[in-house]
Design an enzyme around this catalytic site. Structure first.
Site, PDB file in Angstrom:
ATOM      1  N   GLU A 294      -7.193   5.723  -4.619  1.00 47.66           N
ATOM      2  CA  GLU A 294      -6.548   4.691  -3.909  1.00 47.66           C
ATOM      3  C   GLU A 294      -4.984   4.842  -3.660  1.00 47.66           C
ATOM      4  O   GLU A 294      -4.650   5.767  -4.379  1.00 47.66           O
ATOM      5  CB  GLU A 294      -6.719   3.369  -4.339  1.00 47.66           C
ATOM      6  CG  GLU A 294      -8.235   2.815  -4.302  1.00 47.66           C
ATOM      7  CD  GLU A 294      -8.476   1.514  -4.755  1.00 47.66           C
ATOM      8  OE1 GLU A 294      -7.797   0.888  -5.183  1.00 47.66           O
ATOM      9  OE2 GLU A 294      -9.829   0.942  -4.470  1.00 47.66           O
TER      10      GLU A 294
ATOM     11  N   HIS B 234      -1.483 -11.258  -1.659  1.00 48.39           N
ATOM     12  CA  HIS B 234      -2.650 -10.841  -2.305  1.00 48.39           C
ATOM     13  C   HIS B 234      -2.636 -11.238  -3.901  1.00 48.39           C
ATOM     14  O   HIS B 234      -3.683 -11.685  -4.479  1.00 48.39           O
ATOM     15  CB  HIS B 234      -2.975  -9.504  -2.103  1.00 48.39           C
ATOM     16  CG  HIS B 234      -4.111  -8.929  -2.866  1.00 48.39           C
ATOM     17  ND1 HIS B 234      -5.429  -9.398  -2.416  1.00 48.39           N
ATOM     18  CD2 HIS B 234      -4.364  -7.618  -3.643  1.00 48.39           C
ATOM     19  CE1 HIS B 234      -6.379  -8.710  -3.141  1.00 48.39           C
ATOM     20  NE2 HIS B 234      -5.785  -7.851  -3.961  1.00 48.39           N
TER      21      HIS B 234
ATOM     22  N   ARG C  45       2.249  -3.500  -8.127  1.00 52.43           N
ATOM     23  CA  ARG C  45       1.104  -3.294  -8.755  1.00 52.43           C
ATOM     24  C   ARG C  45       0.321  -2.060  -8.124  1.00 52.43           C
ATOM     25  O   ARG C  45       0.135  -1.969  -6.844  1.00 52.43           O
ATOM     26  CB  ARG C  45       0.038  -4.523  -8.859  1.00 52.43           C
ATOM     27  CG  ARG C  45      -1.388  -4.202  -9.404  1.00 52.43           C
ATOM     28  CD  ARG C  45      -2.166  -5.383  -9.343  1.00 52.43           C
ATOM     29  NE  ARG C  45      -2.566  -5.898  -8.160  1.00 52.43           N
ATOM     30  CZ  ARG C  45      -3.495  -5.384  -7.360  1.00 52.43           C
ATOM     31  NH1 ARG C  45      -4.271  -4.708  -8.066  1.00 52.43           N
ATOM     32  NH2 ARG C  45      -3.909  -6.059  -6.329  1.00 52.43           N
TER      33      ARG C  45
ATOM     34  N   ARG D  50       1.080  -0.043  -1.726  1.00 57.24           N
ATOM     35  CA  ARG D  50       0.849  -1.301  -0.807  1.00 57.24           C
ATOM     36  C   ARG D  50       1.861  -1.692  -0.178  1.00 57.24           C
ATOM     37  O   ARG D  50       1.776  -2.245   0.896  1.00 57.24           O
ATOM     38  CB  ARG D  50       0.112  -2.379  -1.553  1.00 57.24           C
ATOM     39  CG  ARG D  50      -1.547  -1.650  -1.941  1.00 57.24           C
ATOM     40  CD  ARG D  50      -2.129  -3.043  -2.893  1.00 57.24           C
ATOM     41  NE  ARG D  50      -3.528  -2.699  -3.171  1.00 57.24           N
ATOM     42  CZ  ARG D  50      -4.238  -3.305  -3.739  1.00 57.24           C
ATOM     43  NH1 ARG D  50      -3.820  -4.401  -4.388  1.00 57.24           N
ATOM     44  NH2 ARG D  50      -5.797  -3.094  -3.943  1.00 57.24           N
TER      45      ARG D  50
ATOM     46  N   HIS E  33      -1.343  -7.471   0.413  1.00 56.44           N
ATOM     47  CA  HIS E  33      -2.255  -6.626   0.806  1.00 56.44           C
ATOM     48  C   HIS E  33      -2.037  -6.257   2.083  1.00 56.44           C
ATOM     49  O   HIS E  33      -1.982  -7.044   3.201  1.00 56.44           O
ATOM     50  CB  HIS E  33      -3.716  -7.070   0.657  1.00 56.44           C
ATOM     51  CG  HIS E  33      -4.816  -6.203   0.179  1.00 56.44           C
ATOM     52  ND1 HIS E  33      -4.936  -5.369   1.361  1.00 56.44           N
ATOM     53  CD2 HIS E  33      -5.262  -5.563  -0.581  1.00 56.44           C
ATOM     54  CE1 HIS E  33      -6.219  -4.242   1.307  1.00 56.44           C
ATOM     55  NE2 HIS E  33      -6.279  -4.488  -0.168  1.00 56.44           N
TER      56      HIS E  33
END
Length: 509
Positions: free
Chosen positions: A122, A331, A366, A270, A233
């Site tokens: 990811e 998010h 994060r 992100r 997100h």
């Protein structure tokens, strides 16, 4: 403002708990299981299913022989733009491997290829270290931990936390069930109530995760750390709160505009991807997630992403034939209640785990799939700290009473607050917009003493306090770092490589 509701505990049904855990996500359930293993008697108070259940992507862990906790540490620090608490981040990545073993021991069945885990990549990871269960990892973890809780006969109470009682330390709590107040006498309270991303107009959070638990503890005097950091997100289905996991991009899906052009590296962190999408949308264009590159690799969507495929089809979208329209949405609340590496807050007897806490492991952004890991790692550590601390706790026998007057309804709604936060405190911020938001929120807080003292208004007050701290932190941080982007301070500044901490007394400034 300390106690907003009117109550007299002598007139309220009373219960008792050695340890009360508010919330039933991965952090709360882990804490409860370990406490019972240690011989204590926890009780869980929950308002229902939260973010853990809906987590799709996976849980990060350096389990592969070719990977290492140190490589995971470096990826986490880079994604967090070097604001991470390095001690707690080392704890996260090193103890995380052990806690993954615990999850399996408690019944979680991660996907496998032969005898080893089937892992994926990811955004921000330099190695495919994300363990998964197809595209419903959170649901698998939640159901297996809940099953373990029931096997251990840990009591679960349905209700909503309303007040923390006690002057110098936790001595009890009020909660509501079917509109009526109840009293639990306890000396140890663990908040695992989730984050506050739902205070933004566009959000991926379910309606029951509202962030008022953070505001309640803030009202009791616990500082909120780094509240300006809210992760958006990149890919939520347009017009819904249905999240399309980052793992879809990890498997090779492309982001394209309505002309079919790719405009960003989909595996960037992100915050980078979300702002790239936001900038396309600001031009009046639309953004889509194209899953055909995954199909061209031979991946079968019904096997790899059955949940996502199902809800897209329910919305009339066939991702095998057409690209999926997406927008960014709030998010994950990276900031939270200030805690140490064992979940302790500054209010004696009050602990916090999961998204409502700020351990500092995420820094300013994060890293994908580190949140479930944080919940299990620090839930475990919090349980061990409580095991020691509980030896020095004596349950109080005193009663509590609070009278409060107020007869008016708020002049605004929760949706008004959500629109304000999205417009002025969203993906891109500037001083002018932040000051306008601060002025509006402060004026709303000033009227709170006139409100009716009911449960709905109590919740709105605590959400307003979290919004206040978020705006305050965003004003204080005069730089762009991670998910916090200031258009008037677009670059990182060495002087601001520190945490921001907002206290309740900031309301008087």
């Amino acid at each position: 403002m300390r106690h907003f509701l009117e109550f007299d505990t002598r007139k309220i049904p009373e219960e008792e708990a050695q340890v009360l855990i508010c919330g039933s996500g991965i952090g709360g359930l882990t804490t409860a299981i370990v406490l019972r293993d240690l011989g204590l008697d926890p009780v869980i108070l929950t308002r229902g299913i939260g973010n853990t259940y809906y987590s799709q992507g996976g849980i990060a862990g350096a389990v592969h022989p070719a990977d290492s906790p140190y490589a995971h540490f470096l990826d986490t620090i880079r994604a967090g733009r070097y604001l991470n608490d390095e001690t707690n981040t080392h704890i996260l990545v090193s103890e995380g491997v052990l806690r993954i073993a615990d999850l399996e021991r408690w019944g979680v069945n991660f996907d496998r290829e032969g005898d080893f885990y089937s892992t994926t990549t990811e955004g921000g990871h330099s190695f495919p270290r994300v363990l998964k269960v197809k595209d419903y990892t959170g649901r698998e973890i939640y159901t297996k931990l809940l099953r373990k809780v029931r096997e251990l006969k840990i009591p679960i109470i349905e209700g909503e936390l309303q007040e923390v009682l006690g002057e110098d330390r936790v001595q009890g709590v009020l909660y509501s069930w079917e509109g009526k107040l109840r009293f639990i006498r306890t000396g140890i309270l663990v908040l695992a109530t989730g984050g506050a991303a739902s205070m933004f107009f566009h959000t991926s959070n379910p309606s029951k995760v509202r962030g008022d638990g953070i505001g309640l503890a803030f009202r009791a005097g616990v500082p909120i750390k780094n509240p300006e950091f809210v992760q958006f997100h990149p890919t939520v289905l347009e017009g819904t709160n249905l999240l399309i996991s980052e793992a879809v991009r990890g498997e090779g899906a492309h982001l394209i505009d309505d002309r079919g052009n790719r405009f960003v590296d989909e595996l960037q962190p992100r915050d980078v991807v979300a702002r790239a999408i936001y900038n396309v949308l600001k031009q009046g264009r639309r953004v889509f997630l194209d899953l055909k590159p995954i199909l061209n690799k031979g991946v079968k969507l019904e096997e790899r992403f059955p949940t996502i495929l199902s809800f897209l089809r329910e919305k009339g979208i066939n991702p095998e034939e057409e690209p999926v329209p997406v927008v960014p949405a709030a998010h994950y609340y990276i900031g939270g209640l200030e805690v140490d590496s064992f979940g302790k807050t500054s209010f004696e007897g009050l602990y916090a785990v999961g998204e409502c806490a700020c351990t500092g492991v995420h820094g300013a952004n994060r890293l994908a799939s580190n949140s479930l890991l944080e919940g299990v790692v620090f839930g475990y550590r919090t349980a061990y700290r409580i095991y020691i601390d509980a030896k020095f706790v004596k349950t109080s026998k005193i009663h509590f009473r609070n009278r409060a007057e107020g007869y008016e309804n708020p002049s605004f709604s929760f949706d008004s607050l959500r629109e304000l936060m999205w417009d002025k405190v969203g993906l891109e911020r500037n001083k002018e917009g932040l000051l306008k938001a601060s002025h509006r929120i402060t004026s709303w807080l000033k009227e709170a003493h006139t409100w009716k003292r009911d449960l709905k208004n109590r919740q709105l007050l605590d959400l307003l306090l979290v919004a206040f701290s978020t705006v305050k932190g965003a004003i204080m941080r005069e730089e762009s770092r991670g998910v916090h982007f200031r258009a008037d301070f677009p670059h990182e500044r060495e002087v601001f490589r520190r945490d921001t901490v907002v206290h309740i007394n900031s309301l008087q400034e």
